[in-house]
Design a protein around this motif. Structure first.
Motif, PDB file in Angstrom:
ATOM      1  N   ARG A 137     -29.301 -12.816  30.720  1.00 34.42           N
ATOM      2  CA  ARG A 137     -30.415 -13.739  30.493  1.00 34.42           C
ATOM      3  C   ARG A 137     -31.009 -14.202  31.831  1.00 34.42           C
ATOM      4  NH1 ARG A 137     -29.125 -18.405  26.429  1.00 34.42           N
ATOM      5  NH2 ARG A 137     -29.329 -16.583  25.047  1.00 34.42           N
ATOM      6  N   GLY A 138     -32.311 -14.098  31.924  1.00 39.51           N
ATOM      7  CA  GLY A 138     -33.008 -14.586  33.115  1.00 39.51           C
ATOM      8  C   GLY A 138     -33.919 -13.566  33.766  1.00 39.51           C
ATOM      9  N   PHE A 139     -33.869 -12.305  33.340  1.00 37.19           N
ATOM     10  CA  PHE A 139     -34.765 -11.299  33.895  1.00 37.19           C
ATOM     11  C   PHE A 139     -36.177 -11.517  33.352  1.00 37.19           C
ATOM     12  CE2 PHE A 139     -30.713  -8.901  34.256  1.00 37.19           C
ATOM     13  CZ  PHE A 139     -30.763  -8.613  35.618  1.00 37.19           C
ATOM     14  N   PRO A 140     -37.160 -11.666  34.218  1.00 41.28           N
ATOM     15  CA  PRO A 140     -38.549 -11.801  33.732  1.00 41.28           C
ATOM     16  C   PRO A 140     -38.968 -10.562  32.948  1.00 41.28           C
ATOM     17  CG  PRO A 140     -38.384 -12.434  36.044  1.00 41.28           C
ATOM     18  CD  PRO A 140     -37.076 -11.794  35.691  1.00 41.28           C
ATOM     19  N   GLU A 141     -39.950 -10.765  32.096  1.00 38.71           N
ATOM     20  CA  GLU A 141     -40.454  -9.654  31.297  1.00 38.71           C
ATOM     21  C   GLU A 141     -41.017  -8.552  32.217  1.00 38.71           C
ATOM     22  OE1 GLU A 141     -40.440  -9.013  28.099  1.00 38.71           O
ATOM     23  OE2 GLU A 141     -39.570 -10.885  27.351  1.00 38.71           O
ATOM     24  N   GLU A 142     -40.702  -7.295  31.837  1.00 36.19           N
ATOM     25  CA  GLU A 142     -41.196  -6.103  32.533  1.00 36.19           C
ATOM     26  C   GLU A 142     -40.720  -6.037  33.980  1.00 36.19           C
ATOM     27  OE1 GLU A 142     -45.402  -5.913  32.103  1.00 36.19           O
ATOM     28  OE2 GLU A 142     -45.342  -5.796  29.915  1.00 36.19           O
ATOM     29  N   THR A 143     -39.568  -6.678  34.240  1.00 36.81           N
ATOM     30  CA  THR A 143     -38.987  -6.571  35.586  1.00 36.81           C
ATOM     31  C   THR A 143     -38.591  -5.137  35.892  1.00 36.81           C
ATOM     32  OG1 THR A 143     -38.162  -8.827  35.464  1.00 36.81           O
ATOM     33  CG2 THR A 143     -37.109  -7.394  37.065  1.00 36.81           C
ATOM     34  N   GLU A 144     -38.103  -4.448  34.877  1.00 37.52           N
ATOM     35  CA  GLU A 144     -37.653  -3.077  35.077  1.00 37.52           C
ATOM     36  C   GLU A 144     -38.798  -2.127  35.359  1.00 37.52           C
ATOM     37  OE1 GLU A 144     -38.303  -3.864  30.678  1.00 37.52           O
ATOM     38  OE2 GLU A 144     -37.465  -4.911  32.414  1.00 37.52           O
ATOM     39  N   GLY A 145     -40.030  -2.552  35.049  1.00 40.19           N
ATOM     40  CA  GLY A 145     -41.188  -1.682  35.280  1.00 40.19           C
ATOM     41  C   GLY A 145     -41.107  -0.435  34.435  1.00 40.19           C
ATOM     42  N   SER A 146     -41.324   0.692  35.090  1.00 35.31           N
ATOM     43  CA  SER A 146     -41.262   1.978  34.385  1.00 35.31           C
ATOM     44  C   SER A 146     -39.857   2.534  34.313  1.00 35.31           C
ATOM     45  CB  SER A 146     -42.182   2.997  35.082  1.00 35.31           C
ATOM     46  OG  SER A 146     -41.768   3.192  36.429  1.00 35.31           O
ATOM     47  N   GLU A 147     -38.905   1.847  34.977  1.00 33.72           N
ATOM     48  CA  GLU A 147     -37.524   2.326  35.002  1.00 33.72           C
ATOM     49  C   GLU A 147     -36.865   2.093  33.650  1.00 33.72           C
ATOM     50  OE1 GLU A 147     -33.467   1.782  37.733  1.00 33.72           O
ATOM     51  OE2 GLU A 147     -35.195   0.456  38.006  1.00 33.72           O
ATOM     52  N   ASP A 148     -35.960   3.003  33.322  1.00 32.63           N
ATOM     53  CA  ASP A 148     -35.204   2.854  32.073  1.00 32.63           C
ATOM     54  C   ASP A 148     -34.304   1.629  32.181  1.00 32.63           C
ATOM     55  OD1 ASP A 148     -32.397   3.954  30.565  1.00 32.63           O
ATOM     56  OD2 ASP A 148     -34.285   3.993  29.450  1.00 32.63           O
ATOM     57  N   LEU A 149     -34.172   0.873  31.102  1.00 34.15           N
ATOM     58  CA  LEU A 149     -33.352  -0.332  31.111  1.00 34.15           C
ATOM     59  C   LEU A 149     -31.892  -0.036  31.423  1.00 34.15           C
ATOM     60  CD1 LEU A 149     -34.471  -2.789  28.276  1.00 34.15           C
ATOM     61  CD2 LEU A 149     -34.209  -3.266  30.707  1.00 34.15           C
ATOM     62  N   ILE A 150     -31.381   1.096  30.954  1.00 34.71           N
ATOM     63  CA  ILE A 150     -29.982   1.440  31.215  1.00 34.71           C
ATOM     64  C   ILE A 150     -29.777   1.606  32.710  1.00 34.71           C
ATOM     65  CG2 ILE A 150     -28.212   3.202  30.894  1.00 34.71           C
ATOM     66  CD1 ILE A 150     -29.291   3.690  28.107  1.00 34.71           C
ATOM     67  N   SER A 151     -30.664   2.360  33.354  1.00 34.25           N
ATOM     68  CA  SER A 151     -30.550   2.565  34.806  1.00 34.25           C
ATOM     69  C   SER A 151     -30.747   1.264  35.562  1.00 34.25           C
ATOM     70  CB  SER A 151     -31.579   3.601  35.273  1.00 34.25           C
ATOM     71  OG  SER A 151     -31.400   4.825  34.599  1.00 34.25           O
ATOM     72  N   ASP A 173     -33.730 -11.825  26.253  1.00 36.44           N
ATOM     73  CA  ASP A 173     -32.439 -11.384  26.771  1.00 36.44           C
ATOM     74  C   ASP A 173     -32.362  -9.867  26.746  1.00 36.44           C
ATOM     75  OD1 ASP A 173     -31.795 -14.027  27.015  1.00 36.44           O
ATOM     76  OD2 ASP A 173     -30.568 -14.098  25.184  1.00 36.44           O
ATOM     77  N   ILE A 174     -31.526  -9.343  27.617  1.00 38.77           N
ATOM     78  CA  ILE A 174     -31.242  -7.907  27.623  1.00 38.77           C
ATOM     79  C   ILE A 174     -29.790  -7.732  27.191  1.00 38.77           C
ATOM     80  CG2 ILE A 174     -31.013  -5.831  29.025  1.00 38.77           C
ATOM     81  CD1 ILE A 174     -33.214  -6.901  30.831  1.00 38.77           C
ATOM     82  N   VAL A 175     -29.552  -6.919  26.196  1.00 38.63           N
ATOM     83  CA  VAL A 175     -28.198  -6.626  25.742  1.00 38.63           C
ATOM     84  C   VAL A 175     -27.861  -5.200  26.157  1.00 38.63           C
ATOM     85  CG1 VAL A 175     -28.997  -5.903  23.450  1.00 38.63           C
ATOM     86  CG2 VAL A 175     -26.622  -6.591  23.781  1.00 38.63           C
ATOM     87  N   ALA A 176     -26.690  -5.049  26.761  1.00 33.29           N
ATOM     88  CA  ALA A 176     -26.255  -3.742  27.252  1.00 33.29           C
ATOM     89  C   ALA A 176     -24.891  -3.432  26.667  1.00 33.29           C
ATOM     90  CB  ALA A 176     -26.199  -3.729  28.773  1.00 33.29           C
ATOM     91  N   THR A 177     -24.698  -2.203  26.217  1.00 35.51           N
ATOM     92  CA  THR A 177     -23.418  -1.758  25.647  1.00 35.51           C
ATOM     93  C   THR A 177     -22.610  -1.086  26.748  1.00 35.51           C
ATOM     94  OG1 THR A 177     -24.440  -1.423  23.492  1.00 35.51           O
ATOM     95  CG2 THR A 177     -22.326  -0.351  23.876  1.00 35.51           C
ATOM     96  N   ILE A 178     -21.446  -1.684  27.072  1.00 36.24           N
ATOM     97  CA  ILE A 178     -20.548  -1.179  28.117  1.00 36.24           C
ATOM     98  C   ILE A 178     -19.214  -0.888  27.447  1.00 36.24           C
ATOM     99  CG2 ILE A 178     -19.489  -1.663  30.354  1.00 36.24           C
ATOM    100  CD1 ILE A 178     -21.731  -3.689  30.842  1.00 36.24           C
ATOM    101  N   PRO A 179     -18.899   0.374  27.165  1.00 38.04           N
ATOM    102  CA  PRO A 179     -17.683   0.703  26.408  1.00 38.04           C
ATOM    103  C   PRO A 179     -16.386   0.316  27.111  1.00 38.04           C
ATOM    104  CG  PRO A 179     -19.221   2.548  26.427  1.00 38.04           C
ATOM    105  CD  PRO A 179     -19.723   1.561  27.423  1.00 38.04           C
ATOM    106  N   ASP A 180     -16.339   0.369  28.435  1.00 35.59           N
ATOM    107  CA  ASP A 180     -15.100   0.116  29.165  1.00 35.59           C
ATOM    108  C   ASP A 180     -14.800  -1.387  29.164  1.00 35.59           C
ATOM    109  OD1 ASP A 180     -12.954  -0.058  30.932  1.00 35.59           O
ATOM    110  OD2 ASP A 180     -13.722   1.544  32.220  1.00 35.59           O
ATOM    111  N   ALA A 181     -13.692  -1.748  28.540  1.00 36.93           N
ATOM    112  CA  ALA A 181     -13.340  -3.160  28.430  1.00 36.93           C
ATOM    113  C   ALA A 181     -12.998  -3.760  29.786  1.00 36.93           C
ATOM    114  CB  ALA A 181     -12.159  -3.322  27.478  1.00 36.93           C
TER     115      ALA A 181
END
Length: 283
Positions: free
Chosen positions: A144-158, A197-205
């Motif tokens: 939480r806290g990333f401004p909208e379109e901060t990632e630009g053209s980059e993929d959110l995962i990257s 908010d951005i939600v990211a799935t990280i399999p490694d506990a």
């Protein structure tokens, strides 16, 4: 010449007392006899017979009264019959109402039991759904806290992988494995005053655990001098339960007692003695 007593005038016994004429009733005749004074035994019997005949006689007005009384009796009998019929109808209506009330009460009791059972089933189902949702979201972290379109053209995962690697100061070329990333909610929402908010799935506990520990201890997650909050992706129902049990968890922490949250959102302690210690501390 010797004076002789005057001779008594002989009277005809048949003419001493004349009988009733055709226009005089027996009753009047004997009344006249009674008024004359003492009578013979025969006359007394005849007077008594005349009085009895007079008493036995029924005048016209007596007949009218008798008819009126009979009519009143008939009317009262009819009214009593009608009232009796109405009373029976009322008794029947009351009996039917009692039966309906008993049936309604029985149905109400049955419905209450069914509602109680249904409520218990809903609670169990809700716990299961919360558990499933929690297990599915256990691999997720929210940023939480990333401004909208901060990632630009980059993929959110990257974008998120590079951000985490830089914050944790991982070796060059080493990035955490992220299988999915997305912003939550609709992009165009006039009511929203903060970025999604951005939600990211990280399999490694182990990676998730390290990220959360670093986020709690230090403020290393910063983007353009703005802090970024990182926290687990917990279902709303589980969050509500945790808020309700906030006082309990605070007491457990003060008592240095261990506890953990179940996938259903409920609180669990290692043993019953922990709960007994908490109870003694609270009461």
């Amino acid at each position: 010449m010797q004076n002789r007593p005057p001779e008594k005038k002989k009277t005809d016994p048949l003419k001493v007392r004349s009988g009733p004429t055709s226009s005089q009733s027996i009753k009047d005749h004997f009344k006249a006899d009674i008024n004359r004074g003492p009578q013979t035994q025969r006359e007394l019997k005849m007077a008594a017979a005349a009085k009895a005949a007079e008493n036995d006689a029924t005048p016209a007005e007596d007949s009218s009264i008798l008819q009126y009384l009979k009519a009143m009796e008939t009317s009262l009998t009819d009214r009593i019959t009608t009232l009796t019929s109405h009373v029976e109808e009322i008794k029947l209506s009351v009996s039917q109402a009692i039966v309906k009330a008993d049936t309604a009460l029985e149905n109400s009791t049955t419905n209450q039991a069914n509602l109680k059972l249904l409520g218990e089933h809903l609670l169990v189902t809700n716990d299961r759904l919360t558990s499933v949702e929690t297990e599915q979201k256990a691999s997720n972290l929210k940023f939480r806290g990333f401004p909208e379109e901060t990632e630009g053209s980059e993929d959110l995962i990257s974008f998120i992988a590079s951000f985490i690697a830089k914050a944790l100061q991982l070796e060059k070329g080493i990035y955490p494995v992220i299988t999915n990333a997305a912003r939550l909610g609709a992009k165009n929402n006039a009511k929203r005053t903060f970025p999604r908010d951005i939600v990211a799935t990280i399999p490694d506990a182990r990676v998730r655990r390290r990220i959360l520990q670093e986020a709690q201890k230090t403020k290393i997650f910063v983007y353009n001098d703005q802090p970024i909050d990182v926290f687990p992706d917990i279902p709303r129902e589980a969050l509500l339960i945790r808020r309700k049990l906030k006082t309990t968890t605070k007491q457990l922490q003060d008592l240095h007692q261990k506890y953990r949250w179940l996938p259903s959102g409920k609180l669990r302690t290692p043993n019953i003695s922990t709960l007994e210690t908490l109870y003694k501390a609270l009461f």
